[in-house]
Design a protein around this motif. Structure first.
Motif, short mmCIF file in Angstrom:
data_model
loop_
_atom_site.label_atom_id
_atom_site.label_comp_id
_atom_site.label_asym_id
_atom_site.label_seq_id
_atom_site.Cartn_x
_atom_site.Cartn_y
_atom_site.Cartn_z
N LEU A 71 104.20 56.06 20.22
CA LEU A 71 103.13 56.23 19.75
C LEU A 71 102.58 55.15 18.92
CD1 LEU A 71 102.91 60.12 19.15
CD2 LEU A 71 101.97 58.71 21.02
N ASP A 111 102.03 51.95 20.22
CA ASP A 111 101.15 51.62 20.98
C ASP A 111 99.98 52.84 21.33
OD1 ASP A 111 99.34 50.52 22.84
OD2 ASP A 111 100.92 49.99 24.32
N HIS A 112 98.77 52.67 20.67
CA HIS A 112 97.95 53.77 20.69
C HIS A 112 96.96 53.76 22.16
CE1 HIS A 112 95.89 56.89 18.21
NE2 HIS A 112 96.88 57.02 18.00
N THR A 113 97.20 52.61 22.91
CA THR A 113 96.36 52.41 23.88
C THR A 113 95.98 53.66 24.75
OG1 THR A 113 96.62 49.91 23.80
CG2 THR A 113 95.63 50.81 26.00
N LEU A 171 97.16 56.53 24.58
CA LEU A 171 96.48 57.78 23.90
C LEU A 171 95.06 57.70 23.54
CD1 LEU A 171 97.46 60.47 22.51
CD2 LEU A 171 97.89 59.20 20.64
N SER A 172 94.48 56.62 23.11
CA SER A 172 93.24 56.73 22.92
C SER A 172 92.13 56.73 24.26
CB SER A 172 92.97 55.16 22.28
OG SER A 172 93.59 55.32 21.18
N ALA A 227 93.82 63.12 19.18
CA ALA A 227 92.98 61.82 19.99
C ALA A 227 91.62 62.32 20.72
CB ALA A 227 94.00 61.39 20.99
N ASP A 249 89.48 62.51 17.41
CA ASP A 249 89.11 61.24 17.15
C ASP A 249 88.26 60.32 17.97
OD1 ASP A 249 91.00 61.72 15.04
OD2 ASP A 249 92.53 60.19 16.12
#
Length: 278
Positions: free
Chosen positions: A109, A111-113, A115-116, A250, A253
């Motif tokens: 996690l 790297d949030h790419t 998940l976003s 996510a 968010d």
């Protein structure tokens, strides 16, 4: 796709048989150990035959398993022998294994790419269908219970057969643009069929599964992985359950104002009805 060990790259672009996927999954889950195991030991780890391991290595373009093992050692980055098995009883080892799975998930996690991207797709879907068959059904229900507090229409798809196809079509007709699917070993065929049907219908697919080489990942626009514990008679789903709540975060968010408003409305409602004691 997060691949901290570099192992997943070995399988990209290669069409694997179900048996070969089991071997690949074992190599991903036990990358550092597999680099120092014999073909027979890998076969035992993956619960396949030794010739299957040899054929697997050759399918990847290697002369045999020793050549593949050398590549795995290169990816491991050192020649240090693996740590000896942990002490403690079977239950302790299983729980400690779950702790390692959570640590690995936390590392992924960073790297949030992906998940976003998943959060944005799922937050925009009205309704949001959530698929989970067999062992994944409780996890889908767990996610949906909390998601319903911040999303206006969450639909759990937890039964197969023609009814599943009907409910997918109904969700699409009602305006759904994305599907969240939880697909865990032993990967129900109906789950994979539903993912194909969803994509054919124009739905984006976000999949929570146990491995980058899971067959479900092939049908995902976004694949999010969390390892499943296999040390007890039945699998442990600690990390996938944690990941499901991370996905829900996510979603919140991605649409913070709507999520906050609906959560406040929910709290007002349960307070008025005296649902909880605290």
């Amino acid at each position: 796709m997060n691949d901290p060990d570099g192992v997943v790259g070995l399988f990209q672009g290669v069409r694997l048989t179900p048996t070969q996927r089991r071997i690949a999954h074992s190599l991903v889950q036990h990358a550092s150990a597999a680099a120092f195991l014999s073909a027979a030991e890998v076969a035992e780890l993956a619960r396949v035959s030794q010739p299957s391991v040899t054929r697997f290595a050759m399918a990847l373009g290697y002369d045999g398993f020793p050549a593949l093992r050398r590549r795995l050692r290169e990816l491991a980055g050192n020649g240090t022998p693996v740590t000896p098995p942990e002490s403690g009883n079977e239950a302790q080892r299983a729980v400690r294994g779950e702790m390692r799975h959570l640590d690995r998930l936390a590392d992924q996690l960073a790297d949030h790419t992906a998940l976003s991207a998943a959060g944005a797709l799922l937050a925009a879907s009205r309704p949001l269908p959530v698929l989970g068959l067999r062992a994944a059904a409780p996890l889908a229900a767990y996610f949906a219970y909390f998601a319903a507090k911040v999303l206006p229409d969450v639909r759990v798809l937890d039964s197969g057969g023609s009814l599943l196809a009907d409910r997918l079509e109904q969700a699409r007709s009602a305006g759904a643009t994305a599907l969240l699917a939880v697909v865990l070993p032993r990967y129900p065929r109906e789950s994979l069929d539903a993912l194909r049907d969803a994509r054919d219908a124009g739905l984006s697919t976000v999949v929570i599964t146990d491995s980058p080489v899971s067959p479900a990942a092939e049908h995902a626009d976004v694949a999010l992985t969390a390892a499943v514990g296999t040390q007890l008679v039945f699998d442990l789903h600690t990390a996938p359950m944690a990941l499901s709540m991370v996905v829900l975060q996510a979603i919140c968010d991605a649409a913070p104002d709507g999520a906050q408003r609906r959560l406040e409305e929910f709290e007002q409602s349960v307070t008025r009805r005296q649902i909880f004691t605290s």
